[in-house]
Motif scaffolding. Structure first.
Motif, PDB file in Angstrom:
ATOM      1  N   UNK A  55       6.419   2.465   8.604  1.00  0.00           N
ATOM      2  CA  UNK A  55       7.788   2.225   8.026  1.00  0.00           C
ATOM      3  C   UNK A  55       7.488   1.262   6.729  1.00  0.00           C
ATOM      4  N   UNK A  56       8.320   0.642   6.293  1.00  0.00           N
ATOM      5  CA  UNK A  56       8.228  -0.209   4.867  1.00  0.00           C
ATOM      6  C   UNK A  56       7.465  -1.530   5.369  1.00  0.00           C
ATOM      7  N   UNK A  57       8.133  -2.036   6.452  1.00  0.00           N
ATOM      8  CA  UNK A  57       7.525  -3.368   7.076  1.00  0.00           C
ATOM      9  C   UNK A  57       5.996  -3.234   6.973  1.00  0.00           C
ATOM     10  N   UNK A  58       5.487  -2.245   7.700  1.00  0.00           N
ATOM     11  CA  UNK A  58       4.062  -2.069   7.882  1.00  0.00           C
ATOM     12  C   UNK A  58       3.424  -2.007   6.547  1.00  0.00           C
ATOM     13  N   UNK A  59       4.003  -1.358   5.869  1.00  0.00           N
ATOM     14  CA  UNK A  59       3.375  -1.036   4.298  1.00  0.00           C
ATOM     15  C   UNK A  59       3.418  -2.232   3.482  1.00  0.00           C
ATOM     16  N   UNK A  60       4.370  -3.054   3.569  1.00  0.00           N
ATOM     17  CA  UNK A  60       4.551  -4.282   2.782  1.00  0.00           C
ATOM     18  C   UNK A  60       3.436  -5.185   3.514  1.00  0.00           C
ATOM     19  N   UNK A  61       3.504  -5.400   4.758  1.00  0.00           N
ATOM     20  CA  UNK A  61       2.670  -6.186   5.629  1.00  0.00           C
ATOM     21  C   UNK A  61       1.128  -6.077   5.002  1.00  0.00           C
ATOM     22  N   UNK A  62       0.751  -4.777   4.903  1.00  0.00           N
ATOM     23  CA  UNK A  62      -0.562  -4.282   4.583  1.00  0.00           C
ATOM     24  C   UNK A  62      -0.868  -4.895   2.949  1.00  0.00           C
ATOM     25  N   UNK A  63       0.274  -4.845   2.190  1.00  0.00           N
ATOM     26  CA  UNK A  63       0.194  -5.469   0.895  1.00  0.00           C
ATOM     27  C   UNK A  63      -0.156  -6.747   0.561  1.00  0.00           C
ATOM     28  N   UNK A  64       0.599  -7.389   1.545  1.00  0.00           N
ATOM     29  CA  UNK A  64       0.607  -8.899   1.360  1.00  0.00           C
ATOM     30  C   UNK A  64      -0.854  -9.485   1.906  1.00  0.00           C
ATOM     31  N   UNK A  65      -1.445  -8.676   2.846  1.00  0.00           N
ATOM     32  CA  UNK A  65      -2.723  -9.008   3.240  1.00  0.00           C
ATOM     33  C   UNK A  65      -3.656  -8.853   2.070  1.00  0.00           C
ATOM     34  N   UNK A  66      -3.345  -7.535   1.215  1.00  0.00           N
ATOM     35  CA  UNK A  66      -4.511  -7.323   0.197  1.00  0.00           C
ATOM     36  C   UNK A  66      -4.067  -8.254  -0.976  1.00  0.00           C
ATOM     37  N   UNK A  67      -2.940  -8.509  -1.002  1.00  0.00           N
ATOM     38  CA  UNK A  67      -2.677  -9.660  -2.268  1.00  0.00           C
ATOM     39  C   UNK A  67      -3.377 -10.692  -1.862  1.00  0.00           C
ATOM     40  N   UNK A  68      -3.464 -11.376  -0.736  1.00  0.00           N
ATOM     41  CA  UNK A  68      -4.337 -12.454  -0.648  1.00  0.00           C
ATOM     42  C   UNK A  68      -5.865 -12.388  -0.885  1.00  0.00           C
TER      43      UNK A  68
END
Length: 97
Positions: free
Chosen positions: A37-50
């Motif tokens: 879902x969106x939350x899982x996708x966005x959480x992944x993106x936050x990890x990549x961003x760091x």
């Protein structure tokens, strides 16, 4: 890390060990995945961003609901470099791949 543009052969050789990544027609390392879902996708993106910020090497990416698309290239060098391969490996490590 080197900012020398890699040959197509060198890129293809490295792709053998990079699950989910391919060489796009426009000359980037390309990856995409659908998450639950969106939350899982966005959480992944936050990890990549760091990780990307620490490396001072940022992806071209997009997110539509649960789908994340990433394209890596070193703009200053004008192509794919070892910096892109290392970020791709770090992204895969986030996913446990």
């Amino acid at each position: 890390m080197s900012d020398e543009v890699l040959s197509a052969e060198a890129i293809r050789a490295n792709l053998a060990d990079l699950a989910g990544w391919s060489l796009s027609k426009v000359g980037t390392l390309h990856w995409e995945r659908a998450f639950h879902d969106f939350n899982e996708a966005f959480g992944f993106m936050c990890q990549v961003a760091l990780v990307a910020e620490k490396r001072d090497h940022h992806p071209n990416w997009s997110n539509v609901y649960n789908r994340v698309t990433i394209d890596l290239t070193t703009h200053d060098a004008g192509g794919i470099t070892n910096r892109d391969l290392e970020l791709a490996r770090a992204i895969n490590a986030i996913l446990g791949e």
